[in-house]
Motif scaffolding. Structure first.
Motif, PDB file in Angstrom:
ATOM      1  N   GLY A  69       0.823  -1.206   0.000  1.00 29.42           N
ATOM      2  CA  GLY A  69       0.000   0.000   0.000  1.00 29.42           C
ATOM      3  C   GLY A  69       0.852   1.249   0.000  1.00 29.42           C
ATOM      4  O   GLY A  69       2.047   1.218  -0.323  1.00 29.42           O
ATOM      5  N   THR A  70       0.242   2.352   0.392  1.00 23.11           N
ATOM      6  CA  THR A  70       0.900   3.654   0.383  1.00 23.11           C
ATOM      7  C   THR A  70       0.798   4.292   1.770  1.00 23.11           C
ATOM      8  O   THR A  70      -0.289   4.332   2.353  1.00 23.11           O
ATOM      9  CB  THR A  70       0.250   4.582  -0.658  1.00 23.11           C
ATOM     10  OG1 THR A  70       0.310   3.960  -1.942  1.00 23.11           O
ATOM     11  CG2 THR A  70       0.963   5.930  -0.709  1.00 23.11           C
ATOM     12  N   ARG A  85       4.869   7.332   0.249  1.00 21.14           N
ATOM     13  CA  ARG A  85       5.724   6.276  -0.295  1.00 21.14           C
ATOM     14  C   ARG A  85       4.950   4.964  -0.424  1.00 21.14           C
ATOM     15  O   ARG A  85       4.187   4.581   0.470  1.00 21.14           O
ATOM     16  CB  ARG A  85       6.941   6.037   0.610  1.00 21.14           C
ATOM     17  CG  ARG A  85       7.953   7.149   0.625  1.00 21.14           C
ATOM     18  CD  ARG A  85       8.644   7.316  -0.713  1.00 21.14           C
ATOM     19  NE  ARG A  85       9.295   6.094  -1.202  1.00 21.14           N
ATOM     20  CZ  ARG A  85      10.524   5.721  -0.892  1.00 21.14           C
ATOM     21  NH1 ARG A  85      11.255   6.466  -0.068  1.00 21.14           N
ATOM     22  NH2 ARG A  85      11.040   4.612  -1.409  1.00 21.14           N
ATOM     23  N   ARG A  86       5.147   4.283  -1.533  1.00 21.79           N
ATOM     24  CA  ARG A  86       4.635   2.918  -1.680  1.00 21.79           C
ATOM     25  C   ARG A  86       5.489   1.989  -0.831  1.00 21.79           C
ATOM     26  O   ARG A  86       6.705   2.181  -0.726  1.00 21.79           O
ATOM     27  CB  ARG A  86       4.660   2.501  -3.144  1.00 21.79           C
ATOM     28  CG  ARG A  86       3.817   3.419  -4.012  1.00 21.79           C
ATOM     29  CD  ARG A  86       3.733   2.961  -5.453  1.00 21.79           C
ATOM     30  NE  ARG A  86       2.945   3.912  -6.233  1.00 21.79           N
ATOM     31  CZ  ARG A  86       2.370   3.635  -7.396  1.00 21.79           C
ATOM     32  NH1 ARG A  86       2.510   2.437  -7.946  1.00 21.79           N
ATOM     33  NH2 ARG A  86       1.662   4.561  -8.021  1.00 21.79           N
ATOM     34  N   THR A  87       4.842   0.973  -0.238  1.00 21.52           N
ATOM     35  CA  THR A  87       5.582   0.189   0.746  1.00 21.52           C
ATOM     36  C   THR A  87       4.973  -1.192   0.966  1.00 21.52           C
ATOM     37  O   THR A  87       3.815  -1.440   0.643  1.00 21.52           O
ATOM     38  CB  THR A  87       5.634   0.942   2.090  1.00 21.52           C
ATOM     39  OG1 THR A  87       6.604   0.351   2.948  1.00 21.52           O
ATOM     40  CG2 THR A  87       4.273   0.929   2.776  1.00 21.52           C
ATOM     41  N   VAL A  88       5.793  -2.066   1.521  1.00 20.11           N
ATOM     42  CA  VAL A  88       5.352  -3.302   2.153  1.00 20.11           C
ATOM     43  C   VAL A  88       5.933  -3.270   3.564  1.00 20.11           C
ATOM     44  O   VAL A  88       6.668  -2.351   3.921  1.00 20.11           O
ATOM     45  CB  VAL A  88       5.843  -4.550   1.386  1.00 20.11           C
ATOM     46  CG1 VAL A  88       5.129  -4.665   0.043  1.00 20.11           C
ATOM     47  CG2 VAL A  88       7.355  -4.523   1.189  1.00 20.11           C
ATOM     48  N   LEU A 138       9.158   1.015  -1.386  1.00 19.09           N
ATOM     49  CA  LEU A 138       9.331   0.536  -2.751  1.00 19.09           C
ATOM     50  C   LEU A 138       9.605   1.709  -3.687  1.00 19.09           C
ATOM     51  O   LEU A 138       9.501   2.868  -3.299  1.00 19.09           O
ATOM     52  CB  LEU A 138       8.068  -0.203  -3.206  1.00 19.09           C
ATOM     53  CG  LEU A 138       7.604  -1.367  -2.321  1.00 19.09           C
ATOM     54  CD1 LEU A 138       6.246  -1.869  -2.801  1.00 19.09           C
ATOM     55  CD2 LEU A 138       8.627  -2.489  -2.311  1.00 19.09           C
ATOM     56  N   ALA A 139       9.919   1.394  -4.928  1.00 17.22           N
ATOM     57  CA  ALA A 139      10.110   2.428  -5.942  1.00 17.22           C
ATOM     58  C   ALA A 139       8.801   3.181  -6.166  1.00 17.22           C
ATOM     59  O   ALA A 139       7.702   2.655  -5.945  1.00 17.22           O
ATOM     60  CB  ALA A 139      10.580   1.796  -7.249  1.00 17.22           C
ATOM     61  N   ASP A 140       8.906   4.422  -6.608  1.00 18.16           N
ATOM     62  CA  ASP A 140       7.724   5.265  -6.790  1.00 18.16           C
ATOM     63  C   ASP A 140       6.739   4.686  -7.806  1.00 18.16           C
ATOM     64  O   ASP A 140       5.544   4.978  -7.739  1.00 18.16           O
ATOM     65  CB  ASP A 140       8.140   6.668  -7.240  1.00 18.16           C
ATOM     66  CG  ASP A 140       8.882   7.429  -6.146  1.00 18.16           C
ATOM     67  OD1 ASP A 140       8.756   7.029  -4.955  1.00 18.16           O
ATOM     68  OD2 ASP A 140       9.581   8.397  -6.468  1.00 18.16           O
ATOM     69  N   ALA A 146       1.237  -6.437  -7.583  1.00 17.65           N
ATOM     70  CA  ALA A 146       2.259  -7.482  -7.548  1.00 17.65           C
ATOM     71  C   ALA A 146       3.013  -7.470  -6.221  1.00 17.65           C
ATOM     72  O   ALA A 146       3.368  -8.529  -5.680  1.00 17.65           O
ATOM     73  CB  ALA A 146       3.233  -7.292  -8.706  1.00 17.65           C
ATOM     74  N   ALA A 147       3.250  -6.288  -5.664  1.00 19.23           N
ATOM     75  CA  ALA A 147       4.019  -6.163  -4.425  1.00 19.23           C
ATOM     76  C   ALA A 147       3.326  -6.820  -3.241  1.00 19.23           C
ATOM     77  O   ALA A 147       3.977  -7.144  -2.242  1.00 19.23           O
ATOM     78  CB  ALA A 147       4.289  -4.693  -4.121  1.00 19.23           C
ATOM     79  N   ALA A 148       2.011  -7.042  -3.334  1.00 21.50           N
ATOM     80  CA  ALA A 148       1.298  -7.727  -2.254  1.00 21.50           C
ATOM     81  C   ALA A 148       1.845  -9.132  -2.026  1.00 21.50           C
ATOM     82  O   ALA A 148       1.645  -9.712  -0.960  1.00 21.50           O
ATOM     83  CB  ALA A 148      -0.196  -7.785  -2.570  1.00 21.50           C
ATOM     84  N   LEU A 149       2.562  -9.670  -3.011  1.00 22.56           N
ATOM     85  CA  LEU A 149       3.129 -11.010  -2.890  1.00 22.56           C
ATOM     86  C   LEU A 149       4.568 -10.989  -2.369  1.00 22.56           C
ATOM     87  O   LEU A 149       5.238 -12.024  -2.351  1.00 22.56           O
ATOM     88  CB  LEU A 149       3.086 -11.743  -4.242  1.00 22.56           C
ATOM     89  CG  LEU A 149       1.774 -12.449  -4.576  1.00 22.56           C
ATOM     90  CD1 LEU A 149       0.650 -11.433  -4.803  1.00 22.56           C
ATOM     91  CD2 LEU A 149       1.936 -13.331  -5.801  1.00 22.56           C
ATOM     92  N   LEU A 150       5.041  -9.844  -1.931  1.00 23.05           N
ATOM     93  CA  LEU A 150       6.401  -9.785  -1.429  1.00 23.05           C
ATOM     94  C   LEU A 150       6.559 -10.467  -0.074  1.00 23.05           C
ATOM     95  O   LEU A 150       7.674 -10.830   0.310  1.00 23.05           O
ATOM     96  CB  LEU A 150       6.895  -8.344  -1.361  1.00 23.05           C
ATOM     97  CG  LEU A 150       7.301  -7.764  -2.722  1.00 23.05           C
ATOM     98  CD1 LEU A 150       7.652  -6.288  -2.613  1.00 23.05           C
ATOM     99  CD2 LEU A 150       8.493  -8.545  -3.302  1.00 23.05           C
ATOM    100  N   GLU A 151       5.472 -10.694   0.646  1.00 23.66           N
ATOM    101  CA  GLU A 151       5.595 -11.460   1.893  1.00 23.66           C
ATOM    102  C   GLU A 151       5.954 -12.913   1.586  1.00 23.66           C
ATOM    103  O   GLU A 151       6.966 -13.416   2.120  1.00 23.66           O
ATOM    104  CB  GLU A 151       4.320 -11.361   2.732  1.00 23.66           C
ATOM    105  CG  GLU A 151       4.467 -11.911   4.150  1.00 23.66           C
ATOM    106  CD  GLU A 151       4.312 -13.427   4.264  1.00 23.66           C
ATOM    107  OE1 GLU A 151       4.774 -13.998   5.275  1.00 23.66           O
ATOM    108  OE2 GLU A 151       3.719 -14.044   3.354  1.00 23.66           O
ATOM    109  N   PRO A 152       5.187 -13.642   0.762  1.00 24.57           N
ATOM    110  CA  PRO A 152       5.655 -14.994   0.423  1.00 24.57           C
ATOM    111  C   PRO A 152       6.993 -14.982  -0.317  1.00 24.57           C
ATOM    112  O   PRO A 152       7.787 -15.907  -0.177  1.00 24.57           O
ATOM    113  CB  PRO A 152       4.532 -15.566  -0.447  1.00 24.57           C
ATOM    114  CG  PRO A 152       3.733 -14.386  -0.899  1.00 24.57           C
ATOM    115  CD  PRO A 152       3.862 -13.376   0.186  1.00 24.57           C
ATOM    116  N   ALA A 153       7.261 -13.915  -1.079  1.00 21.55           N
ATOM    117  CA  ALA A 153       8.558 -13.820  -1.749  1.00 21.55           C
ATOM    118  C   ALA A 153       9.687 -13.705  -0.728  1.00 21.55           C
ATOM    119  O   ALA A 153      10.788 -14.238  -0.942  1.00 21.55           O
ATOM    120  CB  ALA A 153       8.573 -12.622  -2.695  1.00 21.55           C
TER     121      ALA A 153
END
Length: 339
Positions: A69-70, A85-88, A138-140, A146-153
């Motif tokens: 999210g942001t 900022r966009r973030t996880v 994350l980058a702007d 797609a970034a929502a999957l960075l937790e399993p990543a």
């Protein structure tokens, strides 16, 4: 900006409701994030159905540990430059003070289990509030879907780091679910001589070829390549896959277990383990370093989770979304909620 916020509350197993209440405000050291997308995984299904170990959930709870999210607001003591900022963010609420945290093993924090979406309000909501120290900006122009999957990543990154792959090695991945296909992408970056994916669902195994695998097999076919691989990464958590992974590894090889096994899983043969001189590691969650690894790979374009997403639902259709997860259909990949 609205001062109200919706959240999906699971009051007890099998009982959930969509709640409209005041927008949460970040306290000192915290950040409020507007959720763009949140993934649903089997642990969320287990939480909803009441099958998660009682030590790892606290009802009532807002689930959602895979999200992006942001940053919308920050509390006292937090850099205001994070706003917008966009973030996880990491899920484990590690204390940062115990011996394991000080050693960098934040997923082994000895202060007790505490995780966003299980013991703290998660991201099946319009907003989530987390300690700002857990954010990974994350980058702007980052794709938040797609970034929502960075937790399993990040979990997969922890497994890859534990496996220490080297160029030219023979590598096998057991399971072609979310973790397995993310592992293929990360492992492909090491230029293995072979990258074999094994899954009983031939359609899912074949999908791995699009992610960088060189070969896709079903378990019966994999019996012919036992003892072949330098590194085996297990991601399925099926009753036999821990034992299967050890049989696939060559003598002196390495095995990393990432699947969440249930009681009754077949044990690893200690005679085979000893005579083959295998190195076996396990992964539960992801330490901070693995999160950084996954975010870097995502930013560099080495990791693209977007093709894994097959279904997206609004919060109001949570029941439909969670029913898809774990149903076993080969056409079902990652399921997202989009607040």
């Amino acid at each position: 900006m609205s001062t109200e916020s919706r959240s999906l509350v699971v009051d007890r197993p099998g009982c959930h409701r969509l709640v409209l209440g005041p927008r949460p405000e970040p306290g000192p050291g915290e950040a409020r994030v507007r959720v763009a997308a949140a993934g649903i995984c089997m642990s969320d299904r287990e939480l909803h159905d009441g099958h998660r170990d009682a030590a790892y959930v606290r009802y009532p709870v807002v689930p959602g540990h895979e999200w992006a999210g942001t940053v919308e607001a920050v509390g006292a003591g937090v850099d205001e430059g994070l706003v917008g900022r966009r973030t996880v963010a990491e899920g484990f609420r590690a204390c940062g003070r115990c011996e394991r945290c000080r050693h960098g093993e934040t997923s082994l924090c000895t202060a007790g289990y505490d995780e966003t979406g299980f013991t703290r309000p998660g991201a099946f909501a319009d907003h989530v509030v987390v300690p700002a120290r857990l954010l990974h900006p994350l980058a702007d122009d980052a794709d938040l879907r797609a970034a929502a999957l960075l937790e399993p990543a990040a979990v997969t990154a922890a497994a890859v780091r534990a496996g220490a792959p080297e160029p030219g090695e023979r590598v096998a991945v057991l399971g072609a679910g979310t973790l397995g296909l993310l592992a293929v992408q990360l492992l492909a970056a090491f230029s293995p001589a072979e990258l074999t994916v094994i899954d009983p669902r031939r359609e899912r195994a074949s999908l791995a070829l699009d992610f960088g695998a060189s070969e896709a097999l079903v378990p019966k076919e994999a019996e012919e390549v036992r003892g072949r691989y330098d590194l085996v990464v297990e991601t399925a958590g099926a009753p036999s896959t821990a034992a299967d992974a050890c049989l696939l590894a060559r003598r002196g090889g390495r095995v990393v277990l990432t699947g969440m096994f249930t009681p009754g899983a077949v044990g690893i043969d200690p005679v085979h383990l000893s005579l083959s001189q295998l190195t076996v590691r396990s992964v539960f969650g992801a330490p901070s370093a693995a999160w950084s690894y996954a975010v870097r790979a995502f930013t560099a374009g080495l990791l693209d989770p977007a093709p894994l997403i097959t279904h997206e639902f609004p919060l109001e259709r949570f029941a439909d979304a969670v029913a898809l997860v774990g149903a076993g259909g080969p056409e079902t990949g990652k399921v997202l909620l989009r607040p």
